[in-house]
Motif scaffolding. Structure first.
Motif, PDB file in Angstrom:
ATOM      1  N   ARG A   6      -9.819   7.008  -2.460  1.00 31.94           N
ATOM      2  CA  ARG A   6     -10.215   7.167  -3.732  1.00 31.94           C
ATOM      3  C   ARG A   6      -9.500   8.109  -4.667  1.00 31.94           C
ATOM      4  O   ARG A   6      -9.669   7.826  -6.004  1.00 31.94           O
ATOM      5  CB  ARG A   6     -11.685   7.222  -3.879  1.00 31.94           C
ATOM      6  N   GLY A   7      -9.289   9.025  -4.236  1.00 31.32           N
ATOM      7  CA  GLY A   7      -8.619  10.185  -4.996  1.00 31.32           C
ATOM      8  C   GLY A   7      -7.179  10.190  -5.319  1.00 31.32           C
ATOM      9  O   GLY A   7      -6.475  10.953  -5.861  1.00 31.32           O
ATOM     10  N   VAL A   8      -6.445   9.127  -4.688  1.00 32.94           N
ATOM     11  CA  VAL A   8      -4.805   8.970  -4.893  1.00 32.94           C
ATOM     12  C   VAL A   8      -4.548   8.181  -5.947  1.00 32.94           C
ATOM     13  O   VAL A   8      -5.483   7.447  -6.707  1.00 32.94           O
ATOM     14  CB  VAL A   8      -4.218   8.528  -3.607  1.00 32.94           C
ATOM     15  N   PRO A   9      -3.383   8.142  -6.552  1.00 33.29           N
ATOM     16  CA  PRO A   9      -3.024   7.152  -7.697  1.00 33.29           C
ATOM     17  C   PRO A   9      -3.276   5.715  -7.281  1.00 33.29           C
ATOM     18  O   PRO A   9      -2.627   5.416  -6.183  1.00 33.29           O
ATOM     19  CB  PRO A   9      -1.383   7.618  -7.883  1.00 33.29           C
ATOM     20  N   LEU A  10      -3.849   5.050  -8.061  1.00 34.59           N
ATOM     21  CA  LEU A  10      -4.036   3.664  -7.544  1.00 34.59           C
ATOM     22  C   LEU A  10      -3.430   2.752  -8.714  1.00 34.59           C
ATOM     23  O   LEU A  10      -3.844   3.104  -9.797  1.00 34.59           O
ATOM     24  CB  LEU A  10      -5.448   3.465  -7.405  1.00 34.59           C
ATOM     25  N   ILE A  11      -2.796   1.499  -8.296  1.00 29.20           N
ATOM     26  CA  ILE A  11      -2.423   0.518  -9.303  1.00 29.20           C
ATOM     27  C   ILE A  11      -3.488  -0.541  -9.322  1.00 29.20           C
ATOM     28  O   ILE A  11      -3.678  -1.283  -8.371  1.00 29.20           O
ATOM     29  CB  ILE A  11      -1.188  -0.124  -8.697  1.00 29.20           C
ATOM     30  N   HIS A  12      -3.913  -0.786 -10.438  1.00 28.51           N
ATOM     31  CA  HIS A  12      -4.847  -1.607 -10.654  1.00 28.51           C
ATOM     32  C   HIS A  12      -4.370  -2.892 -11.408  1.00 28.51           C
ATOM     33  O   HIS A  12      -3.630  -2.758 -12.421  1.00 28.51           O
ATOM     34  CB  HIS A  12      -6.105  -1.195 -11.812  1.00 28.51           C
ATOM     35  N   VAL A  13      -4.623  -3.993 -10.749  1.00 27.58           N
ATOM     36  CA  VAL A  13      -4.286  -5.539 -11.448  1.00 27.58           C
ATOM     37  C   VAL A  13      -5.355  -5.845 -12.261  1.00 27.58           C
ATOM     38  O   VAL A  13      -6.449  -6.173 -11.976  1.00 27.58           O
ATOM     39  CB  VAL A  13      -3.861  -6.405 -10.655  1.00 27.58           C
ATOM     40  N   VAL A  14      -5.116  -5.862 -13.709  1.00 25.46           N
ATOM     41  CA  VAL A  14      -6.115  -6.313 -14.836  1.00 25.46           C
ATOM     42  C   VAL A  14      -5.691  -7.560 -15.203  1.00 25.46           C
ATOM     43  O   VAL A  14      -4.527  -7.634 -16.203  1.00 25.46           O
ATOM     44  CB  VAL A  14      -6.260  -5.220 -15.691  1.00 25.46           C
ATOM     45  N   SER A  15      -6.408  -8.534 -14.997  1.00 26.78           N
ATOM     46  CA  SER A  15      -5.699 -10.086 -15.425  1.00 26.78           C
ATOM     47  C   SER A  15      -7.273 -10.815 -15.884  1.00 26.78           C
ATOM     48  O   SER A  15      -7.918 -10.857 -15.043  1.00 26.78           O
ATOM     49  CB  SER A  15      -5.053 -10.754 -14.560  1.00 26.78           C
ATOM     50  N   GLU A  16      -6.901 -11.364 -17.269  1.00 25.20           N
ATOM     51  CA  GLU A  16      -8.118 -12.177 -17.567  1.00 25.20           C
ATOM     52  C   GLU A  16      -7.977 -13.569 -16.946  1.00 25.20           C
ATOM     53  O   GLU A  16      -8.983 -14.248 -16.770  1.00 25.20           O
ATOM     54  CB  GLU A  16      -8.284 -12.414 -19.019  1.00 25.20           C
TER      55      GLU A  16
END
Length: 293
Positions: free
Chosen positions: A184-194
């Motif tokens: 939870r504390g590491v850099p995370l890549i989030h895919v944000v798509s509608e």
């Protein structure tokens, strides 16, 4: 004379799109009916004009850089719009036998190899892809979706896989998250798509009984670019085992923890009303291939 549009050579852009889709200069040369040296020349000229590397040359082939992945997605969208316009003005009998739409990630890591295998059985049926992370194109015969099956019976399950946390080997060695909670504390890549209901990091952590992530958030709107950023070591990303198998096999990405979340949705194939007889042959082959032992 000043060009009306600030674009490099269209020849080089077409060559780059094909090379990015195939991830092979040799396959691109065969597709465009030119020599591999000509493909390499066009790519180098484009990289020189843009002032940035678009590919990483490796012994086993080529991979897109982050800039290359970004340009690839933009070109796919642009070519898709041009293709739709041409299809609208071209007589129906001269269009492709089969058109199938998929996201960039599904196309690159799963669909393209399937089409190549299909042509070994049905070499006379032309299958063309519409690669888009947006809504389905009106002229599509078939389309692949990550979502619940439609109620009208138009969907066929292709695969139902697990969602895992992955990163580059270098990222894994640097951050060393041994547990889901530590991740939870590491850099995370989030895919944000509608347009696509990709499972989120918050949902993934909640499945294992943990709170929302607290590390650095990197947001992109395209899963293909998210995977490329993870390969470059920018952060961890969620991956669907049915898609990223080749990346795990090649050690471009590695599992960061052993936990797996069953995917809440399925990858399925929809048949659209305009689907031709050839499209239905391809659909039946594609579904049967996934059910074969």
């Amino acid at each position: 004379m000043t060009r009306h549009y600030d674009l490099p050579s269209l020849t080089s852009l077409v060559c780059f799109e094909a090379a990015a889709r195939n991830l092979s200069f040799k396959k691109t040369a065969a597709e465009l009916n030119v020599t591999p040296a000509a493909v390499s020349h066009q790519i180098k000229a484009l990289e020189s004009e843009l002032g940035t590397a678009l590919f990483r040359r490796q012994h086993r082939g080529v991979d897109l850089t982050e800039s290359g992945a970004y340009l690839f997605v933009a070109l796919q969208r642009g070519f898709e719009g041009i293709s739709d316009a041409i299809a609208a003005v071209r007589p129906a009998e001269s269009t492709e036998d089969v058109t199938i739409q998929a996201t960039t990630a599904v196309s690159a890591f799963w669909l393209t190899p399937q089409i190549t295998a299909f042509w070994q059985d049905e070499p006379d049926i032309v299958v063309s892809q519409i690669v888009s992370d947006g809504a389905s194109a009106a002229r599509t015969d078939l389309s692949i979706h990550y979502a619940a099956l439609p109620d009208d019976g138009s969907g066929e399950i292709l695969f139902h896989d697990d969602i895992v946390a992955v990163g580059s080997p270098r990222f894994a060695a640097t951050h060393g998250a041994a547990t889901v909670d530590a991740l939870r504390g590491v850099p995370l890549i989030h895919v944000v798509s509608e347009e696509n209901d990709w499972t989120t990091w918050a949902e993934w952590f909640a499945h294992f009984g943990h709170g929302a992530p607290t590390g650095r958030r990197i947001a992109v709107n395209n899963h293909m670019i998210a995977l490329q950023m993870a390969r470059d070591g920018a952060g961890a990303v969620l991956g669907w085992t049915g898609l990223i198998g080749p990346l795990l096999d090649s050690w471009d990405l590695t599992l960061l923890v052993s936990e797996r979340m069953p995917s809440p949705h399925v990858f399925h194939l929809r048949t659209h009303p305009r689907a031709s007889a050839q499209a239905r042959i391809f659909r039946d082959w594609l579904v049967a291939a996934q059910r074969a032992p």
